[in-house]
Design a protein around this motif. Structure first.
Motif, PDB file in Angstrom:
ATOM      1  N   VAL A  34       0.856  -1.198   0.000  1.00 46.61           N
ATOM      2  CA  VAL A  34       0.000   0.000   0.000  1.00 46.61           C
ATOM      3  C   VAL A  34       0.885   1.239   0.000  1.00 46.61           C
ATOM      4  N   HIS A  65      -1.064   6.615   2.734  1.00 51.09           N
ATOM      5  CA  HIS A  65      -2.498   6.335   2.871  1.00 51.09           C
ATOM      6  C   HIS A  65      -2.870   5.926   4.293  1.00 51.09           C
ATOM      7  N   ASN A  69      -5.470   3.225   5.913  1.00 50.95           N
ATOM      8  CA  ASN A  69      -6.092   2.004   5.403  1.00 50.95           C
ATOM      9  C   ASN A  69      -7.001   1.397   6.472  1.00 50.95           C
ATOM     10  N   LEU A 113     -11.064  -4.011   1.962  1.00 53.77           N
ATOM     11  CA  LEU A 113      -9.899  -3.155   2.206  1.00 53.77           C
ATOM     12  C   LEU A 113     -10.182  -1.791   1.606  1.00 53.77           C
ATOM     13  N   GLY A 143      -8.805   2.407   1.508  1.00 51.71           N
ATOM     14  CA  GLY A 143      -7.678   3.265   1.839  1.00 51.71           C
ATOM     15  C   GLY A 143      -7.688   4.535   1.023  1.00 51.71           C
TER      16      GLY A 143
END
Ligand code: MN
Length: 296
Positions: free
Chosen positions: A184, A188, A190, A233, A235
């Motif tokens: 990632v 970010h 998340n 998920l 983000g």
């Protein structure tokens, strides 16, 4: 990098069927995940007890509907009529104003879904409303995980749904005992919502219906499945604009909210009428006696 678990609060939506949902955003422990300002998890329940949400308005946001099981019909004030099934995404960009309704199909089986809101940035929040249905979503296999990217970009692939912020959303399936490390962006925020099974996220146990929030500063999220697990998920880059969120509206001031509420209650041109199988509309609640304050 810190990972913490958010336990959902139960919220009963003011709809015909008084639907109970589990909300992890906004929450006293978690205001946002990037530009994701609303995370509701619904079901599983039977389709026939499912979702009957009469016409109601939105402004200043995008709604993302993602199903794990079942079938829901969406209708809106710009003429969209769309049945959605698992593996497909409905993305409605409300912009300056739209109204919509949702009804689950009276079929066998269960309804199980998330509904998510994304804030629109200042430059785009008054755009002309539009609706997208995407069934051509990228699916990536990494380690033993199967990842469907329904919004934004992750793992080198991108959903075709239109985004106005640096945000992403994906469904992750991981078999029992397996582990996956998903790269990632370290800038970010998340979040990992567990919708089936139980998992650890960066070593933190996250039970069914809970959300693990991962602060910026890490270049990966590691998930271990305790039993077969299904996750969402989410983000994105931290969204720093101050918002006034009230009922189904996202704005920047109390006066804007009051004007949106008036337009809905007076059947104004911002929210045209449309036909559906539900009939009627959800009235706006009374505004509070205090002035709504922007929050970051
Ligand atoms: Mn809605």
């Amino acid at each position: 990098m810190t990972t913490r678990v958010v336990v959902p609060r139960e919220v009963v939506l003011t709809t015909r069927t008084n639907i109970a949902v589990r909300r992890t955003v906004p929450h006293r422990d978690l205001r946002r995940i990037g530009a994701w300002i609303f995370v509701d998890h619904f079901g599983p329940t039977t389709q026939t007890d499912g979702m009957v949400v009469a016409a109601h308005p939105h402004t200043g946001l995008q709604t993302v509907t993602w199903l794990f099981e079942g079938q829901v019909e969406h209708r809106d004030s710009i003429g969209s009529v769309q049945v959605i099934e698992p593996g497909q995404v409905n993305l409605m960009t409300a912009g300056k104003g739209i109204s919509h309704s949702e009804i689950s199909a009276h079929t066998e089986g269960n309804l199980h879904a998330v509904q998510l809101w994304l804030a629109l940035p200042e430059a785009d929040r008054d755009c002309t409303p539009f609706f997208e249905h995407r069934a051509d979503l990228p699916v990536v296999t990494i380690d033993s995980a199967t990842v469907t990217v329904f919004a934004g970009a992750l793992l080198g692939v991108m959903s075709p749904a239109t985004m106005f912020t640096d945000s992403f959303g994906a469904e992750v399936l991981l078999p029992a005992g397996e582990e996956v490390t998903i790269p990632v962006d370290p800038d970010h925020e998340n979040g990992v919502l567990v919708v089936e099974g139980e998992a650890t996220v960066n070593g933190t146990t996250t039970a069914l219906t809970e959300l693990a929030f991962v602060e910026p500063g890490s270049d990966s999220v590691t998930i271990t499945a305790i039993g077969d697990v299904r996750l969402v998920l989410l983000g994105g880059t931290p969204f720093t604009e101050r918002l006034v969120m009230w009922w189904n509206f996202v704005a920047r001031s109390h006066n804007e909210i009051r004007s949106m509420r008036t337009d809905w209650e007076s059947h104004g041109t911002r929210f045209p009428e449309f036909p559906d199988h539900i009939g009627g509309r959800i009235p706006a609640p009374e505004l509070p006696n205090v002035t709504l304050q922007p929050r970051g």
